[in-house]
Design a protein around this motif. Structure first.
Motif, PDB file in Angstrom:
ATOM      1  N   GLU A  79       0.984  -0.982   0.373  1.00 37.90           N
ATOM      2  CA  GLU A  79       0.308  -0.070  -0.446  1.00 37.90           C
ATOM      3  C   GLU A  79       1.269   1.774  -0.183  1.00 37.90           C
ATOM      4  O   GLU A  79       0.242   2.081  -0.636  1.00 37.90           O
ATOM      5  CB  GLU A  79      -0.881  -0.415   1.279  1.00 37.90           C
ATOM      6  N   GLN A  80       2.095   1.400   0.054  1.00 35.42           N
ATOM      7  CA  GLN A  80       2.366   2.158   0.757  1.00 35.42           C
ATOM      8  C   GLN A  80       3.679   2.601  -0.740  1.00 35.42           C
ATOM      9  O   GLN A  80       4.865   3.304  -0.919  1.00 35.42           O
ATOM     10  CB  GLN A  80       3.792   1.856   1.572  1.00 35.42           C
ATOM     11  N   THR A  81       3.909   1.287  -1.615  1.00 37.05           N
ATOM     12  CA  THR A  81       4.519   1.880  -2.615  1.00 37.05           C
ATOM     13  C   THR A  81       3.493   2.782  -4.153  1.00 37.05           C
ATOM     14  O   THR A  81       2.514   3.481  -3.541  1.00 37.05           O
ATOM     15  CB  THR A  81       4.509   0.384  -4.003  1.00 37.05           C
ATOM     16  N   HIS A  82       4.905   3.931  -4.694  1.00 34.70           N
ATOM     17  CA  HIS A  82       4.351   4.856  -4.604  1.00 34.70           C
ATOM     18  C   HIS A  82       3.068   4.710  -5.556  1.00 34.70           C
ATOM     19  O   HIS A  82       3.037   4.128  -7.162  1.00 34.70           O
ATOM     20  CB  HIS A  82       5.113   6.314  -5.391  1.00 34.70           C
ATOM     21  N   PRO A  83       1.648   4.953  -5.579  1.00 30.90           N
ATOM     22  CA  PRO A  83       0.982   4.919  -7.308  1.00 30.90           C
ATOM     23  C   PRO A  83       1.377   5.382  -8.089  1.00 30.90           C
ATOM     24  O   PRO A  83       0.799   4.811  -9.336  1.00 30.90           O
ATOM     25  CB  PRO A  83      -0.165   6.293  -7.010  1.00 30.90           C
ATOM     26  N   ALA A  84       2.239   6.609  -8.605  1.00 30.27           N
ATOM     27  CA  ALA A  84       2.440   6.379 -10.128  1.00 30.27           C
ATOM     28  C   ALA A  84       3.669   5.093 -10.412  1.00 30.27           C
ATOM     29  O   ALA A  84       3.033   5.399 -11.246  1.00 30.27           O
ATOM     30  CB  ALA A  84       3.858   8.117  -9.787  1.00 30.27           C
ATOM     31  N   LEU A  85       4.510   4.825  -9.336  1.00 32.69           N
ATOM     32  CA  LEU A  85       5.591   3.933  -9.739  1.00 32.69           C
ATOM     33  C   LEU A  85       3.734   2.142  -9.608  1.00 32.69           C
ATOM     34  O   LEU A  85       4.632   1.477 -10.456  1.00 32.69           O
ATOM     35  CB  LEU A  85       5.837   3.377  -8.132  1.00 32.69           C
ATOM     36  N   ARG A  86       3.336   2.024  -9.058  1.00 35.44           N
ATOM     37  CA  ARG A  86       2.155   1.427  -9.476  1.00 35.44           C
ATOM     38  C   ARG A  86       1.416   1.018 -11.036  1.00 35.44           C
ATOM     39  O   ARG A  86       1.724   0.287 -11.575  1.00 35.44           O
ATOM     40  CB  ARG A  86       1.373   1.107  -8.072  1.00 35.44           C
ATOM     41  N   GLN A  87       1.515   3.116 -11.144  1.00 29.32           N
ATOM     42  CA  GLN A  87       0.891   2.690 -12.229  1.00 29.32           C
ATOM     43  C   GLN A  87       2.075   2.382 -13.359  1.00 29.32           C
ATOM     44  O   GLN A  87       1.558   1.775 -14.357  1.00 29.32           O
ATOM     45  CB  GLN A  87       0.729   4.192 -12.834  1.00 29.32           C
ATOM     46  N   LEU A  88       3.212   2.678 -13.306  1.00 33.38           N
ATOM     47  CA  LEU A  88       3.958   2.389 -14.231  1.00 33.38           C
ATOM     48  C   LEU A  88       4.145   0.381 -14.382  1.00 33.38           C
ATOM     49  O   LEU A  88       3.715   0.273 -15.459  1.00 33.38           O
ATOM     50  CB  LEU A  88       4.968   2.690 -14.340  1.00 33.38           C
ATOM     51  N   LEU A  89       4.083  -0.447 -13.251  1.00 27.43           N
ATOM     52  CA  LEU A  89       4.394  -1.673 -13.429  1.00 27.43           C
ATOM     53  C   LEU A  89       3.595  -1.674 -14.170  1.00 27.43           C
ATOM     54  O   LEU A  89       3.701  -3.168 -14.298  1.00 27.43           O
ATOM     55  CB  LEU A  89       4.595  -1.658 -11.792  1.00 27.43           C
ATOM     56  N   ALA A  90       1.833  -1.561 -13.607  1.00 21.16           N
ATOM     57  CA  ALA A  90       0.695  -1.927 -14.392  1.00 21.16           C
ATOM     58  C   ALA A  90       0.554  -1.354 -15.759  1.00 21.16           C
ATOM     59  O   ALA A  90       0.356  -2.421 -16.250  1.00 21.16           O
ATOM     60  CB  ALA A  90      -0.981  -1.353 -13.324  1.00 21.16           C
ATOM     61  N   GLN A  91       1.078  -0.878 -16.503  1.00 16.51           N
ATOM     62  CA  GLN A  91       1.306  -0.301 -18.029  1.00 16.51           C
ATOM     63  C   GLN A  91       2.303  -1.502 -18.548  1.00 16.51           C
ATOM     64  O   GLN A  91       2.649  -1.103 -19.550  1.00 16.51           O
ATOM     65  CB  GLN A  91       1.481   1.202 -18.241  1.00 16.51           C
ATOM     66  N   ALA A  92       3.037  -1.452 -17.762  1.00 17.17           N
ATOM     67  CA  ALA A  92       4.462  -2.829 -18.068  1.00 17.17           C
ATOM     68  C   ALA A  92       4.188  -3.675 -17.890  1.00 17.17           C
ATOM     69  O   ALA A  92       4.543  -4.564 -19.284  1.00 17.17           O
ATOM     70  CB  ALA A  92       5.785  -1.987 -17.987  1.00 17.17           C
ATOM     71  N   ALA A  93       3.239  -4.355 -17.454  1.00 16.39           N
ATOM     72  CA  ALA A  93       2.932  -5.548 -17.453  1.00 16.39           C
ATOM     73  C   ALA A  93       1.985  -5.913 -18.421  1.00 16.39           C
ATOM     74  O   ALA A  93       1.381  -6.945 -18.961  1.00 16.39           O
ATOM     75  CB  ALA A  93       1.311  -5.716 -16.299  1.00 16.39           C
ATOM     76  N   GLN A  94       1.267  -4.759 -19.252  1.00 14.08           N
ATOM     77  CA  GLN A  94       0.327  -4.392 -20.810  1.00 14.08           C
ATOM     78  C   GLN A  94       1.205  -5.640 -21.734  1.00 14.08           C
ATOM     79  O   GLN A  94       0.736  -5.785 -22.527  1.00 14.08           O
ATOM     80  CB  GLN A  94      -0.445  -3.376 -20.760  1.00 14.08           C
ATOM     81  N   GLY A  95       2.164  -4.823 -21.622  1.00 12.79           N
ATOM     82  CA  GLY A  95       3.049  -4.397 -22.695  1.00 12.79           C
ATOM     83  C   GLY A  95       4.233  -6.216 -22.564  1.00 12.79           C
ATOM     84  O   GLY A  95       4.196  -6.552 -23.620  1.00 12.79           O
ATOM     85  N   ILE A  96       4.225  -7.038 -21.547  1.00 16.14           N
ATOM     86  CA  ILE A  96       4.855  -7.358 -21.284  1.00 16.14           C
ATOM     87  C   ILE A  96       4.122  -9.097 -21.545  1.00 16.14           C
ATOM     88  O   ILE A  96       4.479 -10.022 -22.073  1.00 16.14           O
ATOM     89  CB  ILE A  96       5.542  -8.165 -20.039  1.00 16.14           C
ATOM     90  N   HIS A  97       3.281  -8.718 -20.801  1.00 22.51           N
ATOM     91  CA  HIS A  97       2.339  -9.864 -20.499  1.00 22.51           C
ATOM     92  C   HIS A  97       1.189 -10.493 -21.523  1.00 22.51           C
ATOM     93  O   HIS A  97       0.836 -10.623 -21.299  1.00 22.51           O
ATOM     94  CB  HIS A  97       2.251 -10.387 -18.651  1.00 22.51           C
ATOM     95  N   GLY A  98       0.858  -9.272 -22.150  1.00 19.47           N
ATOM     96  CA  GLY A  98      -0.500  -9.119 -23.174  1.00 19.47           C
ATOM     97  C   GLY A  98      -0.597  -9.866 -24.520  1.00 19.47           C
ATOM     98  O   GLY A  98      -1.796 -10.033 -24.703  1.00 19.47           O
ATOM     99  N   GLY A  99       0.281 -10.755 -24.678  1.00 16.11           N
ATOM    100  CA  GLY A  99       0.986 -11.095 -25.734  1.00 16.11           C
ATOM    101  C   GLY A  99       0.305 -13.027 -25.367  1.00 16.11           C
ATOM    102  O   GLY A  99      -0.292 -13.058 -24.988  1.00 16.11           O
ATOM    103  N   ALA A 100      -0.184 -13.868 -26.775  1.00 17.49           N
ATOM    104  CA  ALA A 100      -0.376 -15.509 -26.238  1.00 17.49           C
ATOM    105  C   ALA A 100       1.322 -15.627 -25.772  1.00 17.49           C
ATOM    106  O   ALA A 100       1.817 -15.786 -26.331  1.00 17.49           O
ATOM    107  CB  ALA A 100      -0.972 -15.721 -27.749  1.00 17.49           C
ATOM    108  N   GLY A 101       0.307 -16.705 -25.422  1.00 19.63           N
ATOM    109  CA  GLY A 101       2.049 -17.780 -24.623  1.00 19.63           C
ATOM    110  C   GLY A 101       1.259 -18.990 -24.948  1.00 19.63           C
ATOM    111  O   GLY A 101       0.297 -19.329 -25.643  1.00 19.63           O
ATOM    112  N   TRP A 102       1.915 -19.893 -23.766  1.00 22.57           N
ATOM    113  CA  TRP A 102       2.096 -21.485 -25.272  1.00 22.57           C
ATOM    114  C   TRP A 102       0.820 -21.904 -23.902  1.00 22.57           C
ATOM    115  O   TRP A 102      -0.388 -22.803 -24.384  1.00 22.57           O
ATOM    116  CB  TRP A 102       2.581 -22.600 -23.962  1.00 22.57           C
TER     117      TRP A 102
END
Length: 450
Positions: free
Chosen positions: A279-302
């Protein structure tokens, strides 16, 4: 020093009046913004601690990709190697990490929610890989075909990863569901890398690990000669007993289409790995991580199709607003046009900015009359002196010569008063009134009996 030209002096004087009149209106929002900035802390820290996993694991691989994604925004990601999911969860609880990869079934939904842990969404399936050496099976087991049940592991030398990974806990629960006592089996807890070497060298018969298929160790074992992957035909039954597990299938040919490897679909179990934050993690860092997750894990996998991940459906802990918006919503339009620091500043302080706009609109109406008052006051202040002189004009004891001297002095003072051209009529009116007063004094001097 040479005096400034009169025109320049008038311009500077008008500018000074405007600044003094509008000064409070400018200082008020500056003070409010400074206080809000200090209280809200809109700009995030420049570093982030991300708990990953052992070397060679999918967690470590994904950690590198997150570090690269956030580096473009000026954020340095410190990757913290661990033994796995349980260690990551412990670091989060203790404040030793700002974010961490945690496998489903590891967290305590009640206690961890109360401790302030949140999810940024489920990222990927983390299958339970059970690799074994077919030549280590007994003749009866070989005749029965490939291994399909955990019950067949009882006489074999099995490695179940280190305790911090969470895999030993999962396998123990599965073995007990098969009425097997783990204490009576040959179970070791080597790390993934040495266990892989031991399996290849014949020192182990079975290696159980949980990792995404991107893991280099998984890729190596899938292609290694003399090593097979267990086809867990009872996978659906396990999902009914353990809700945090999902039944997945490794498609035929997905490892190597040219070699048709595997030669048929393989039934497996998988947990869903989420990215958890404090909860103490800065909201902007949470936002960046969530946006990065879209690009890293959004594709098709096995084991998934495009856009199956990230998702909020399989998270055991509450999904933070940043994760929910990144996955299910649309980012604010200003993020498309502004750099990260500027868009983040607007994002965190839009309520303050909107409140200031509402406050300043009515206050701005005060500036014109205040400016007018300051300029006209420069002229009207001398009317009090003029009225005093005029009041003494009818005084028999007052000397006309003395009154004329005072009027001349007042005229010289007023002549030096500078006002903007738009207010010059006020100044000329005062000088006209001084001239009228002088005429009355002169008339009295010429006709003392009046």
């Amino acid at each position: 020093m040479k005096a400034l030209p009169r025109t320049l002096r008038l311009a500077l004087l008008g500018l000074r009046d405007l600044l003094v009149s509008a000064g409070p209106l400018v200082l008020l929002p500056i003070a409010i913004l400074a206080a809000a900035y200090w209280y809200l802390q809109p700009q995030p820290p420049t570093s982030l601690r991300l708990a990953t996993g052992p070397a060679g694991s999918a967690y470590a691989t994904f950690g590198q990709r997150y570090a690269e994604a956030l580096r473009s925004h000026g954020i340095t990601v410190e990757l913290v190697p661990t033994d796995g999911s349980l260690d990551n969860l412990a670091l989060l609880r203790q404040g030793g990490a700002d974010a961490a990869f945690v496998r489903g079934g590891s967290a305590d939904p009640v206690a961890d929610e109360e401790a302030g842990l949140q999810s940024l969404g489920a990222l990927f399936y983390e299958p339970l890989w059970i690799f074994y050496r077919p030549d280590a099976l007994r003749p009866a087991q070989r005749r029965a075909g490939p291994l399909q049940s955990l019950a067949a592991l009882q006489p074999l030398r099995v490695n179940v990863d280190k305790a911090g990974s969470g895999v030993p806990d999962i396998l123990e629960r599965m073995l007990r569901a098969n009425r097997l006592d783990p204490a009576a089996m040959q179970i070791s807890h080597l790390a993934q890398s040495p266990a892989t070497e031991a399996l290849a060298g014949g020192l182990l018969d079975v290696v159980v690990l949980a990792s995404a298929p991107e893991s280099p160790l998984v890729q190596r074992l899938l292609r290694a000669p003399g090593i097979a992957l267990m086809d867990l035909r009872q996978s659906d039954a396990y999902t009914r007993l353990f809700p945090f597990l999902s039944s997945v299938r490794l498609p035929r040919g997905i490892v190597d289409l040219a070699r048709d490897q595997p030669s048929e679909d393989v039934a497996m179990l998988a947990a869903t790995t989420s990215l958890l934050v404090r909860e103490q993690t800065h909201p902007a860092l949470r936002q960046l991580l969530a946006q990065a997750a879209q690009g890293i894990h959004g594709g098709a996998g096995w084991f998934n199709r495009v856009r199956d991940f990230p998702n909020t459906r399989t998270s055991e802990l509450p999904v933070s607003s940043e994760g929910d918006r990144a996955i299910n919503g649309q980012p604010p339009f200003w993020q498309r046009y502004l750099p990260f620091w500027a868009s983040n500043l607007v994002e965190r302080m839009w309520l303050v900015l909107g409140g200031l706009l509402v406050l300043l609109l009515p206050l701005s109406r005060v500036v014109p009359p205040l400016y007018t008052f300051r300029v006209r006051r420069r002229v009207f202040r001398w009317y009090a002196r003029l009225r005093e002189i005029e009041a003494r004009t009818n005084d028999a004891d007052a000397s006309p010569e003395r009154l004329l001297e005072e009027l001349d002095h007042l005229d010289r003072v007023v002549d030096k008063v500078a006002v903007p051209l738009s207010y010059a009529d006020e100044l000329y009116a005062l000088r006209h009134n001084i001239h009228a007063a002088r005429k009355r004094v002169l008339a009295r001097r010429l006709d003392p009996g009046d």
